[in-house]
Design an enzyme around this catalytic site. Structure first.
Site, PDB file in Angstrom:
ATOM      1  N   ARG A  58      15.749 -74.193 -44.670  1.00  0.00           N
ATOM      2  CA  ARG A  58      14.790 -75.264 -44.954  1.00  0.00           C
ATOM      3  C   ARG A  58      13.555 -75.185 -44.055  1.00  0.00           C
ATOM      4  O   ARG A  58      12.501 -75.720 -44.409  1.00  0.00           O
ATOM      5  CB  ARG A  58      15.484 -76.624 -44.850  1.00  0.00           C
ATOM      6  N   GLU A  95      29.031 -77.460 -32.688  1.00  0.00           N
ATOM      7  CA  GLU A  95      30.031 -78.448 -32.302  1.00  0.00           C
ATOM      8  C   GLU A  95      31.437 -77.822 -32.389  1.00  0.00           C
ATOM      9  O   GLU A  95      32.255 -77.983 -31.498  1.00  0.00           O
ATOM     10  CB  GLU A  95      29.902 -79.646 -33.248  1.00  0.00           C
TER      11      GLU A  95
END
Ligand code: PRP
Ligand code: ADE
Length: 171
Positions: A58, A95
């Site tokens: 993006r 994460e």
């Protein structure tokens, strides 16, 4: 033009508890998108970059039209295994697990002043990795520019360059 009016918020995507800020509706609205690119240009111009860099995928949507509007070249940072030729690779922690981004070794002449673009700043891990990669090829990173910043995740604290965004969410 209120850019936020054209960004769609979708709850519980890609997993429960996450609010997804979707730029599909912004891209689909010619006037709102033109205004977004205009605002990106106003924010990026003062840094006087010689080149823009976009992060797959993006980030390309922001960097490519802005490069055209500013009369600058545009360099791609891609995810693992997509770029041909000699590449420089950077692994970084997510994460859960790790990810890899890459740039072509000869894409940027050492000392070139660049601004890096991505659509959205969340934890800052992706942009921090992109900045490390750019420094390894000798780029002078002047700023990180986003369309959307999720201020409540404090990703800007991970970045040691000026951080700018067109819109910011606090929750
Ligand atoms: O600040 P962070 O926590 O690192 O998250 C932000 C990144 O996450 C999204 O990319 P994604 O990996 O979803 O890829 P995409 O652009 O191909 O959709 C977004 O476009 C940023 O690159
Ligand atoms: N909340 C979010 N919305 C859209 N893209 C994202 N990338 C990382 N977090 C995101």
């Amino acid at each position: 033009m209120n850019i936020k009016d054209h960004i769609r918020s979708i709850p519980d995507f890609p997993k429960p508890g996450i609010m997804f800020y979707d730029i599909s509706t912004l891209l689909a609205h010619a006037e709102a998108w033109r205004d977004t690119v205009r605002q990106l240009k106003e924010a990026v111009e003062p840094h006087k970059p010689a080149l823009l860099v976009g992060i797959e995928s993006r980030g390309f949507l922001a960097a490519a039209p802005l490069a055209l509007a500013m009369g600058l070249g545009f360099v791609m940072i891609r995810k693992r295994g997509k770029l041909p030729g000699d590449i420089i690779t950077h692994n970084y922690d997510l994460e859960y697990g790790t990810d890899t981004i890459e740039i072509q070794a000869d894409a940027i002449k050492p000392g070139t002043r660049v601004v890096v673009l991505d659509d959205l700043l969340a934890t800052g891990g992706t942009m921090a990795a992109a900045i490390s990669l750019l420094r390894r090829v000798g780029a002078d990173v002047a700023a990180a520019q986003f369309i959307i910043e999720l201020g409540f995740l404090n990703g800007a604290a991970k970045l040691d360059v000026p951080v700018q965004s067109v819109v910011r969410y606090e929750s």
